[in-house]
Design an enzyme around this catalytic site. Structure first.
Site, PDB file in Angstrom:
ATOM      1  CG  ASP A  96      -1.959   1.384   1.712  1.00 56.35           C
ATOM      2  OD1 ASP A  96      -2.427   1.336  -0.204  1.00 56.35           O
ATOM      3  OD2 ASP A  96      -1.756   1.905   2.119  1.00 56.35           O
TER       4      ASP A  96
ATOM      5  CG  ASP B  32      -1.865   7.209   0.128  1.00 59.48           C
ATOM      6  OD1 ASP B  32      -0.775   8.566  -0.480  1.00 59.48           O
ATOM      7  OD2 ASP B  32      -3.177   7.463  -0.649  1.00 59.48           O
TER       8      ASP B  32
END
Length: 229
Positions: free
Chosen positions: A12, A14
């Site tokens: 991922d 953020d």
């Protein structure tokens, strides 16, 4: 692990590789440079971010909102602003520990993919900063001129959609799920479907709900940055 398995490591973006939310930060940046009304935009941006954290975000509504300012400016001004955003906001936020983590998997020979719910316009150059070519992001529809419309093309890489998009990515490379050992790093409870689908889930800088769930499941917890969330 069997030598016939292909190692695939998914990150991922953020709050996982970056200590910030790039989509939210882009919104703040475009307000700071005068593209939107500060009070109205920040209120709406905060509302959408709260929905994201709560797991109640309507991704289609959000993408229309998040791309509106850039769409109004047109491609030339939007791309120029994105370069400034990268220099002023993203590059100073890239932590050597995050770069080292990606490099560790690269040296190991893993296929590396960034899988994010943030749209491709914001995230493609950020993935490049990490030296990652394979990006699974929210893809944007384009009009006849080639500029973004604010609508999503295909399956958004959000919640269960991340699993579908990774499955599609594997299939495009002739890899079956059973032929891959998949590691996934994420901070968010929104990514629970993909974390559960992975062979090696790693809760990374996890939000409180994911931290509690990971502890219960016996998953690895990695606090990559200085302050745990």
């Amino acid at each position: 692990m069997s030598s016939t398995l292909t190692r695939v490591t998914l990150f991922d973006l953020d709050h996982t590789l970056l200590p910030l939310d790039s989509d939210y930060a882009w919104g703040v940046f475009t307000t700071d440079i005068g593209w939107t009304d500060p009070q109205h935009f920040r209120r709406r941006n905060d509302e959408f971010y709260a929905h994201y954290q709560a797991g109640t975000l309507d991704i289609h509504d959000y993408v229309r909102f998040a791309t509106e300012a850039a769409r109004r400016q047109g491609p030339q001004r939007a791309l120029q602003a994105r370069e400034e955003f990268l220099r002023r906001v993203i590059e100073p936020a890239i932590d050597p520990r995050a770069l080292a983590l990606v490099a560790q998997h690269r040296v190991r020979g893993d296929q590396i993919v960034i899988v994010t719910a943030t749209n491709e316009f914001v995230t493609r150059p950020i993935a490049a900063k990490f030296g990652v070519e394979d990006l699974i992001a929210v893809e944007l529809e384009r009009d006849a001129s080639g500029w973004i419309t604010g609508e999503i093309r295909g399956t958004p890489s959000f919640r269960e959609g991340k699993v579908k998009r990774v499955e599609d990515w594997l299939a495009a490379r002739g890899l079956s799920r059973s032929a891959a050992e998949i590691t996934f790093y994420s901070d968010s409870m929104n990514d629970l479907p993909l974390l559960q689908w992975a062979d090696v889930p790693v809760a990374t800088n996890p939000d409180p709900r994911l931290r509690a769930h990971a502890s219960q499941q016996g998953w690895r917890i990695l606090d990559l940055f200085d302050e745990a969330r």
